[in-house]
Design a protein around this motif. Structure first.
Motif, mmCIF file in Angstrom:
data_model
loop_
_atom_site.group_PDB
_atom_site.id
_atom_site.type_symbol
_atom_site.label_atom_id
_atom_site.label_comp_id
_atom_site.label_asym_id
_atom_site.label_seq_id
_atom_site.Cartn_x
_atom_site.Cartn_y
_atom_site.Cartn_z
ATOM 1 N N GLY A 91 0.983 -1.151 0.069
ATOM 2 C CA GLY A 91 -0.060 -0.023 0.029
ATOM 3 C C GLY A 91 0.978 1.357 -0.010
ATOM 4 N N THR A 92 2.190 1.137 0.045
ATOM 5 C CA THR A 92 3.007 2.193 -0.025
ATOM 6 C C THR A 92 2.989 3.040 -1.327
ATOM 7 O OG1 THR A 92 4.525 1.362 1.623
ATOM 8 C CG2 THR A 92 5.236 3.051 0.108
ATOM 9 N N ASP A 93 2.650 4.493 -1.223
ATOM 10 C CA ASP A 93 2.441 5.186 -2.437
ATOM 11 C C ASP A 93 3.720 5.514 -3.053
ATOM 12 O OD1 ASP A 93 1.509 6.527 -4.881
ATOM 13 O OD2 ASP A 93 0.166 7.675 -3.603
ATOM 14 N N LEU A 94 4.394 4.957 -4.151
ATOM 15 C CA LEU A 94 5.551 5.648 -4.456
ATOM 16 C C LEU A 94 5.501 6.960 -5.301
ATOM 17 C CD1 LEU A 94 7.295 2.342 -6.040
ATOM 18 C CD2 LEU A 94 7.625 3.351 -3.626
ATOM 19 N N SER A 95 4.263 7.210 -5.788
ATOM 20 C CA SER A 95 4.387 8.710 -6.393
ATOM 21 C C SER A 95 4.293 9.661 -5.696
ATOM 22 C CB SER A 95 2.972 8.621 -7.255
ATOM 23 O OG SER A 95 1.708 8.563 -6.112
ATOM 24 N N GLN A 96 4.583 9.561 -4.028
ATOM 25 C CA GLN A 96 4.954 10.855 -3.389
ATOM 26 C C GLN A 96 6.399 11.185 -3.492
ATOM 27 O OE1 GLN A 96 5.221 9.620 0.941
ATOM 28 N NE2 GLN A 96 4.504 7.607 0.159
ATOM 29 N N SER A 97 7.210 10.368 -4.179
ATOM 30 C CA SER A 97 8.551 10.763 -4.598
ATOM 31 C C SER A 97 8.673 10.913 -6.192
ATOM 32 C CB SER A 97 9.420 9.660 -4.021
ATOM 33 O OG SER A 97 10.708 9.943 -4.278
ATOM 34 N N ALA A 98 9.201 12.021 -6.560
ATOM 35 C CA ALA A 98 9.260 12.209 -8.118
ATOM 36 C C ALA A 98 10.276 11.362 -8.753
ATOM 37 C CB ALA A 98 9.641 13.708 -8.285
ATOM 38 N N GLU A 99 11.315 10.948 -8.198
ATOM 39 C CA GLU A 99 12.387 10.108 -8.695
ATOM 40 C C GLU A 99 11.710 8.897 -9.238
ATOM 41 O OE1 GLU A 99 12.666 11.720 -5.996
ATOM 42 O OE2 GLU A 99 14.344 13.403 -6.212
ATOM 43 N N PRO A 100 11.358 7.925 -8.128
ATOM 44 C CA PRO A 100 10.910 6.607 -8.637
ATOM 45 C C PRO A 100 9.518 6.949 -9.487
ATOM 46 C CG PRO A 100 10.283 6.964 -6.367
ATOM 47 C CD PRO A 100 11.220 8.151 -6.722
ATOM 48 N N THR A 101 8.743 7.808 -9.347
ATOM 49 C CA THR A 101 7.646 7.989 -10.349
ATOM 50 C C THR A 101 8.084 8.194 -11.718
ATOM 51 O OG1 THR A 101 6.463 9.064 -8.455
ATOM 52 C CG2 THR A 101 5.636 9.362 -10.822
ATOM 53 N N ALA A 102 9.237 9.122 -11.895
ATOM 54 C CA ALA A 102 9.544 9.410 -13.369
ATOM 55 C C ALA A 102 10.263 8.054 -14.030
ATOM 56 C CB ALA A 102 10.604 10.365 -13.396
ATOM 57 N N ALA A 103 10.866 7.202 -13.019
ATOM 58 C CA ALA A 103 11.448 5.767 -13.616
ATOM 59 C C ALA A 103 10.427 5.194 -14.174
ATOM 60 C CB ALA A 103 12.565 5.458 -12.612
ATOM 61 N N LEU A 104 9.408 4.886 -13.168
ATOM 62 C CA LEU A 104 8.260 4.115 -13.622
ATOM 63 C C LEU A 104 7.606 4.280 -14.699
ATOM 64 C CD1 LEU A 104 8.866 2.889 -10.736
ATOM 65 C CD2 LEU A 104 6.480 2.445 -10.448
ATOM 66 N N ASN A 105 7.450 5.651 -15.114
ATOM 67 C CA ASN A 105 6.786 6.170 -16.508
ATOM 68 C C ASN A 105 7.550 5.956 -17.517
ATOM 69 O OD1 ASN A 105 4.370 6.862 -14.926
ATOM 70 N ND2 ASN A 105 5.155 9.053 -14.380
ATOM 71 N N GLU A 106 8.873 6.205 -17.453
ATOM 72 C CA GLU A 106 9.771 5.679 -18.492
ATOM 73 C C GLU A 106 10.011 4.530 -18.787
ATOM 74 O OE1 GLU A 106 12.854 6.280 -21.500
ATOM 75 O OE2 GLU A 106 11.070 7.696 -20.610
ATOM 76 N N SER A 107 9.894 3.615 -17.797
ATOM 77 C CA SER A 107 9.929 2.067 -18.191
ATOM 78 C C SER A 107 8.634 1.705 -18.702
ATOM 79 C CB SER A 107 10.229 1.394 -16.874
ATOM 80 O OG SER A 107 10.025 -0.047 -16.981
ATOM 81 N N ARG A 108 7.391 2.169 -18.297
ATOM 82 C CA ARG A 108 6.303 1.896 -19.017
ATOM 83 C C ARG A 108 6.351 2.277 -20.422
ATOM 84 N NH1 ARG A 108 0.768 3.475 -15.958
ATOM 85 N NH2 ARG A 108 2.223 5.446 -16.196
ATOM 86 N N ARG A 109 6.701 3.688 -20.868
ATOM 87 C CA ARG A 109 6.955 4.099 -22.018
ATOM 88 C C ARG A 109 7.717 3.298 -23.045
ATOM 89 N NH1 ARG A 109 9.911 6.706 -25.320
ATOM 90 N NH2 ARG A 109 11.595 6.822 -23.702
ATOM 91 N N ALA A 110 8.806 3.145 -22.325
ATOM 92 C CA ALA A 110 9.901 2.349 -23.431
ATOM 93 C C ALA A 110 9.626 0.838 -23.441
ATOM 94 C CB ALA A 110 11.163 2.566 -22.810
ATOM 95 N N GLY A 111 8.853 0.383 -22.472
ATOM 96 C CA GLY A 111 8.956 -1.082 -22.495
ATOM 97 C C GLY A 111 9.979 -1.699 -22.267
ATOM 98 N N ALA A 112 11.004 -1.051 -21.464
ATOM 99 C CA ALA A 112 12.322 -1.514 -21.050
ATOM 100 C C ALA A 112 12.704 -1.422 -19.364
ATOM 101 C CB ALA A 112 13.276 -1.433 -22.053
ATOM 102 N N PRO A 113 13.610 -1.895 -18.880
ATOM 103 C CA PRO A 113 13.953 -1.232 -17.667
ATOM 104 C C PRO A 113 14.340 0.202 -17.645
ATOM 105 C CG PRO A 113 14.881 -3.745 -17.926
ATOM 106 C CD PRO A 113 14.402 -3.187 -19.371
ATOM 107 N N ALA A 114 14.111 0.757 -16.546
ATOM 108 C CA ALA A 114 14.620 2.286 -16.522
ATOM 109 C C ALA A 114 15.056 2.541 -15.261
ATOM 110 C CB ALA A 114 13.555 3.135 -16.872
#
Length: 752
Positions: free
Chosen positions: A162-185
């Motif tokens: 239940g921890t919300d990672l979106s409260q931190s900008a850095e992991p949020t940006a990495a997860l969004n980049e990973s989903r966009r590129a379809g590869a590890p980020a």
């Protein structure tokens, strides 16, 4: 008397000039030797620094790639579950506890949910084993990133579901980049959420490494995005765990990472050496980011100089100066008269004896260094006569006596290629090449003689020497027999792991088959002969008949999906094992009948098929290759040619060979299949890359990566181009066999 006085004065002037000339030459020679020694020490320190930099870079690259490969593998395994539960995640990630990932804090499974979806997502994952899950939004955006499952890796408590990672900008940006590129980020560096409660002195700059998780392809070939698997990586623990062993405490290190706006931030450091004067910097790509590794060291420590040894150049210069002054004093004494010369001879003799003792101490020091280093060192003159062979060299070679000349090295020491059978050509030996002015590194050879009957595998590096205009060469060699044996053990261990992973799959497959048989038995029990006849004839209980048929159909479909999942997992394990073996297994090349091997692979592929494909095998030569590894290459290429065809078309495959330069053979496997898109050609040989992800063709994305590893280890290359008329043409090169033998004529026919 005037002439005599003039002559005496002239002789005195000549004597003074001679003394000054001796003084100038002696001082110049002494300090030139000191400068030369100091230059050699600095060059040796630079060479060691370059080597340690390469080791540190390789260690960081290897660990980073291992993290990314592990994350991809876990993402694929998690995504293969149709309905992911807590137990599925725990079983899938259990091997990570013993994986030895320095700096890794935990691996978590994260899903995205908008504000309007919180209750629905919370109920869904509670039903799958996450008891007490409470999704409370804490981020600032509409989409939130919640931790569902967690596997701790550092011994600390797991990240709370239940921890919300979106409260931190850095992991949020990495997860969004990973989903966009379809590869590890990889994220920018930041303080992990779980570490922010620690004292500031204990907090570390860290990263989040995310990989997208996709479900199994639908019949239409599309994949469903399920979420992410994310590593937390503490920078200081990672650097300490990776670089301590690689640098052995001789090099300081700083790890820098650029954030999203290009500003460098120091993530971690290892500072143990005061007064560094050498510096190296390397860039390391990490997913979508680049890290910068800065190394520093003390040249004296790297060159093996500590304490009094650092004063060797000064001692040589001072000793030469002293000798020069003694000679000048002697000349002055001789010029001043016999009595004065005799009075000073005693002093000069004492000085000479002290200088001799100093020189002998220097020689003893150098000999002691050579006697105590573990690597073998050999030095030869321009004729190939050995000038130096330290004890380690004699022990490694198993011979006390030196060979007389280059022509006798082969018969004296017993030098063979790494296969242990082929004699190593004298012209290719590192010392011979060094005498020709060529430097070599890491040349592998086997030494087998009366002192080493079991054979010893060596790695030899050679360098040319030029001392006072005399040409020579030096070789440094290291026994790597145990290293290769450890690589063999690692390969065997991979086979055992693959076997252990298959055991649960065998149990699942057996239970699926038992479930299938149980469905058939239940059908017979519920629908007896009379009941079936009545239902078929259209009894009044048509609703009951339809319900029974629908239930049996749904149960059968579920059993088939389980069986299909087992087949996919077995294929993935087999391909991962083959991929590891192709990299680490010992290469055992021998003369091989390529035509016979192709015939065996074709027979295994087509004999069980109801519709025989159109396969033509042309005349094929003999090659020098490892039979088992080459079979993998041929089986993958021919299997792909048979699999990737348009539905309803009969596969057509042509296998042929042609010369590819002196001593090399080019083998081509051409097909009339669906081909490889131009955009995928540069990446088709990469691990887990699949060119036809949107289509219903099975595979793990490792087959062509295995082919490239095998061909690379044989010294060849592999490429793919379009086949004129449609399809693809894969070609690879191999060394030809020493004896060029043609394949039997009956192999040059079509397999119909």
């Amino acid at each position: 008397m005037g002439r005599l006085g003039t002559a005496v004065r002239h002789a005195g002037a000549v004597g003074i000039l001679a003394i000054l000339l001796v003084l100038a030459l002696g001082l110049a020679a002494s300090w030139n030797a000191a400068a030369s020694l100091r230059s050699n020490q600095q060059a040796r320190a630079n060479a060691v620094m370059d080597r340690d930099t390469s080791l540190a870079e390789a260690a960081v690259r290897t660990e980073v790639h291992r993290y990314l490969d592990t994350l991809r593998t876990v993402a694929a395994a998690v995504g293969s579950h149709e309905t992911l539960t807590f137990d599925d995640f725990a079983t899938t990630t259990a091997p990570l506890r013993d994986a030895g990932l320095p700096g890794a804090t935990s691996l978590v499974f994260v899903v995205a949910a908008e504000d309007s979806q919180l209750e629905q997502v919370q109920a869904y994952w509670r039903d799958r084993g996450v008891m007490g899950l409470d999704l409370t939004a804490k981020g600032s955006g509409r989409e939130h990133l919640f931790v569902i499952f967690s596997r701790p890796l550092d011994g600390a408590p797991a990240t709370l579901p239940g921890t919300d990672l979106s409260q931190s900008a850095e992991p949020t940006a990495a997860l969004n980049e990973s989903r966009r590129a379809g590869a590890p980020a990889v994220s920018d560096t930041y303080i992990l959420l779980r570490d922010r409660s620690l004292p500031v002195a204990q907090q570390q700059r860290s990263f989040a490494i995310a990989a997208p998780v996709y479900g199994n392809p639908t019949p239409a070939g599309t994949k469903t995005f399920k979420g992410w698997v994310v590593f937390g990586l503490r920078g200081q623990d990672f650097v300490g765990g990776v670089l301590d062993a690689a640098t052995q405490g001789k090099v300081d290190a700083d790890l820098w990472a650029a954030n999203g706006v290009g500003q460098d931030t120091r993530v971690a450091f290892l500072h143990r050496i005061p007064g560094t004067d050498l510096r190296r910097e390397v860039a390391i790509p990490v997913g979508n980011r680049h890290w910068r590794l800065v190394l520093a060291a003390d040249s004296g420590r790297l060159a093996g100089l500590s304490g009094p040894a650092d004063t060797a150049p000064l001692a040589i210069g001072a000793g030469g100066t002293m000798l020069t002054l003694l000679v000048v004093v002697m000349l002055w004494a001789l010029a001043g008269g016999r009595a004065r010369a005799e009075a000073r001879v005693v002093s000069a003799t004492a000085g000479l004896r002290e200088a001799e003792r100093t020189a002998r101490r220097q020689v003893a020091l150098l000999n002691g260094i050579l006697d105590r280093i573990s690597d073998g060192v050999g030095v030869v003159d321009e004729h190939g006569t050995f000038l130096v062979h330290n004890p380690a060299a004699k022990a490694i070679l198993g011979m006390d006596a030196n060979a007389a000349g280059m022509d006798s090295w082969q018969s004296h020491y017993g030098i063979f290629r790494p296969d242990g059978r082929t004699e190593f050509p004298t012209a290719d030996l590192p010392l011979v090449r060094a005498l020709d002015g060529e430097s070599t590194d890491g040349v592998e050879m086997v030494i087998r003689n009366a002192g080493r009957p079991e054979g010893t595998l060596l790695s030899v590096s050679g360098r040319p020497l030029d001392v006072d205009g005399r040409r020579g060469a030096i070789a440094v060699f290291h026994d790597i027999t145990e290293v290769r044996e450890r690589e063999g053990d690692l390969t065997a261990f991979a086979g055992i792991v693959a076997h252990d992973l298959k055991n649960p799959l065998t149990v699942i497959a057996a239970h699926a088959e038992m479930a299938h048989d149980a469905l058939l038995s239940s059908s017979s029990a519920l629908l007896g002969d009379g009941a079936r006849d009545a239902l078929v004839a259209g009894s009044r209980d048509a609703g009951a008949r339809d319900a029974i048929v629908a239930g049996l159909r749904d149960a059968g479909a579920s059993v088939e999906r389980v069986s299909a999942g087992v087949v996919r997992m077995r294929r993935l394990i087999d391909d991962l094992l083959a991929y590891t073996t192709a990299r680490d297994a010992a290469l055992k090349p021998r003369p091989l009948d390529l035509g016979g091997l192709v015939a065996e692979v074709v027979a295994e592929r087509v004999n069980h098929l109801a519709v025989r494909p159109d396969i033509y095998v042309g005349p094929l030569p003999w090659v020098e290759a490892d039979p088992a590894m080459l079979r993998q290459v041929l089986d993958n290429l021919i299997g792909n040619a048979l699999k990737y065809v348009q539905p309803g078309r009969i596969p057509k495959v042509d296998v042929s060979a042609s010369p590819a330069g002196p001593g090399w053979v080019r083998v081509e496997v051409a097909d009339r299949g669906i081909g490889v898109p131009d955009a995928d050609k540069p990446y088709v040989f990469e691990s887990f890359h699949r060119a036809h992800t949107g289509q219903s063709y099975g595979g793990t994305g490792l087959g062509l990566a295995i082919c490239r590893r095998v061909i690379d280890r044989h010294g060849g290359s592999i490429t793919v181009v379009d086949n004129p008329g449609g399809g693809s043409r894969f070609s690879f090169t191999l060394p030809g066999a020493p004896v060029a033998l043609e394949a039997p004529a009956e192999l040059a026919q079509a397999y119909l």
